[in-house]
Design an enzyme around this catalytic site. Structure first.
Site, PDB file in Angstrom:
ATOM      1  N   CYS A  60      -7.694  -6.481   2.309  1.00 56.96           N
ATOM      2  CA  CYS A  60      -6.895  -5.609   1.346  1.00 56.96           C
ATOM      3  C   CYS A  60      -5.784  -6.241   0.909  1.00 56.96           C
ATOM      4  O   CYS A  60      -5.521  -6.116  -0.270  1.00 56.96           O
ATOM      5  CB  CYS A  60      -6.877  -4.274   2.173  1.00 56.96           C
ATOM      6  SG  CYS A  60      -5.560  -4.679   3.642  1.00 56.96           S
ATOM      7  N   HIS A  79      -2.997  -0.875   5.900  1.00 54.46           N
ATOM      8  CA  HIS A  79      -4.137  -1.164   4.718  1.00 54.46           C
ATOM      9  C   HIS A  79      -3.181  -0.721   3.275  1.00 54.46           C
ATOM     10  O   HIS A  79      -2.244  -0.198   3.530  1.00 54.46           O
ATOM     11  CB  HIS A  79      -5.009   0.068   4.744  1.00 54.46           C
ATOM     12  CG  HIS A  79      -6.339  -0.082   3.911  1.00 54.46           C
ATOM     13  ND1 HIS A  79      -7.134  -0.930   3.924  1.00 54.46           N
ATOM     14  CD2 HIS A  79      -6.521   0.519   2.359  1.00 54.46           C
ATOM     15  CE1 HIS A  79      -7.952  -1.112   2.741  1.00 54.46           C
ATOM     16  NE2 HIS A  79      -7.557  -0.047   1.931  1.00 54.46           N
ATOM     17  N   HIS A 105      -8.998  -1.174  -4.024  1.00 54.95           N
ATOM     18  CA  HIS A 105      -8.502  -1.593  -2.737  1.00 54.95           C
ATOM     19  C   HIS A 105      -9.974  -2.397  -2.411  1.00 54.95           C
ATOM     20  O   HIS A 105     -11.146  -2.145  -2.679  1.00 54.95           O
ATOM     21  CB  HIS A 105      -8.263  -0.699  -1.735  1.00 54.95           C
ATOM     22  CG  HIS A 105      -9.042   0.308  -1.508  1.00 54.95           C
ATOM     23  ND1 HIS A 105      -9.364   0.716   0.029  1.00 54.95           N
ATOM     24  CD2 HIS A 105     -10.375   0.842  -1.873  1.00 54.95           C
ATOM     25  CE1 HIS A 105     -10.351   1.544   0.236  1.00 54.95           C
ATOM     26  NE2 HIS A 105     -10.831   1.640  -0.744  1.00 54.95           N
TER      27      HIS A 105
END
Length: 375
Positions: A290, A338, A350
């Site tokens: 990520c 994240h 993402h």
């Protein structure tokens, strides 16, 4: 005589056990009975029920989340390990350069010492007394004084260089210890990641094919559905969202320019990465995790971001959820584990998790933790 033979073959009468012997026999009998009962399965404690498919899915989700947390720690440790490696290499180069200069000074000093040994010297007063040309001698004496000054300077320089090399080596030893610690930390996080992912695979293997497919569909829905189509790719870098947080639940993306050209380039890069696999620790060009994706996207725009989610959140100006614009970094979970790249319309691009490639997803699907505007 016959009666005697009959009596000799009669079976001896057994006496019953009494006292300790009786207790021992009873204990053995009970143990045998218990063993027999266990062997037949009667009276055995009921086995724990197998986890339901929903429980397996919940555990797998938790393992994936824990793996992502460990991945960001791994990324941070890897960055520190790389910096420590560069420091050790730089100190080694410096020590080599200093050693070369020291060897040059030693060679010069050795040449001077050899020359003096070959020519020899007399006490200056005696040389003056014996000289047939006092003026010439005094001139030579002045040269000797200057040579002595030069020799003293060389010795002082050598002492300084030796001291400097010792300091460099001491710093190198410290950096080498730090490097070893960084590598140990790296190995620890790597082991955690691999263990979590292996446990997730093991749990998923307990599901039926139908249950596994249902889990994948649910996971895809939670992370934004299937990878974007070519139509999704076509709007690279253009959508914007000026609405409130309620708009996060809506999919439409208006064709509005990004705030600036760099943000547009970052969003365009992210669109180009759609469909590429998630690989922990990866920063492209063929796979990403990520924070690796957001770092690579902004690098394409000429902006250098730090490597981890918990450092990227401090890499620009914080903005509220209602102020989000394309190119902003959006962060999730309380531990900032994240990150995605906002593209407008309540959507982001993402890298979700292992098995789920880079994709478009609504930012409302995960616990929102904050946002940062890089440029």
């Amino acid at each position: 005589m016959a009666a005697h033979r009959k009596s000799a073959h009669r079976k001896p009468k057994q006496r019953p056990f009494t006292g300790p012997a009786a207790r021992t026999a009873a204990t053995l009998a009970l143990a045998g009975a218990a063993t027999a009962t266990s062997a037949t399965g009667a009276g055995a404690a009921p086995a724990e029920p197998a986890p339901t498919a929903a429980q397996v899915r919940a555990k797998v989700d938790r393992l994936y989340h824990d793996a992502e947390v460990a991945t960001e720690k791994y990324n941070g440790a890897k960055e520190k390990e790389a910096a420590a490696t560069r420091a050790v290499d730089a100190l080694a180069d410096e020590a080599a350069r200093r050693t070369d200069r020291l060897n040059t000074a030693r060679h010069t000093l050795g040449s001077m010492a050899t020359a003096q040994y070959r020519t020899g010297t007399l006490d200056p007063a005696l040389q003056l007394a014996l000289s047939s040309d006092p003026d010439s001698y005094l001139e030579r004496a002045a040269h000797l004084d200057r040579a002595g000054d030069r020799q003293a300077s060389l010795l002082s320089n050598i002492r300084r260089q030796l001291s400097g090399i010792a300091r460099v080596k001491a710093r190198a030893d410290q950096e080498t210890e730090a490097l070893a610690a960084r590598r140990a930390e790296l190995d620890k996080h790597r082991t955690v990641i691999r263990t979590k992912l292996a446990d997730a695979r093991t749990l998923l293997a307990t599901l039926t094919a139908a249950e596994r497919a249902a889990y994948e569909r649910a996971a895809d829905a939670a992370h934004g559905g299937s990878p974007a189509t070519s139509a999704d790719r076509a709007g690279a870098g253009t959508p914007a969202d000026r609405s409130t947080a309620h708009a996060d639940r809506s999919a439409p993306r208006a064709s509005v320019a990004a705030p600036n050209s760099r943000a547009a380039r970052a969003v365009s890069f992210a669109h180009g990465a759609i469909g590429k696999p998630y690989v922990w620790g990866a920063t492209g060009p063929n796979a990403f995790d990520c924070s690796g994706l957001t770092q690579a996207a902004w690098k394409a725009a000429g902006v250098s971001l730090p490597r981890t989610t918990y450092t990227q959140i401090n890499a620009g100006q914080r903005v509220s959820r209602s102020e989000l614009a394309p190119g902003d970094l959006v962060f999730f979970y309380s531990g900032i584990s994240h990150v995605g790249l906002y593209i407008g319309g309540g959507q982001m691009i993402h890298a979700p998790r292992p098995g789920a490639p880079v994709r478009i997803a609504p930012i409302s699907q995960m616990p929102f933790a904050g946002a940062t505007r890089v440029a």
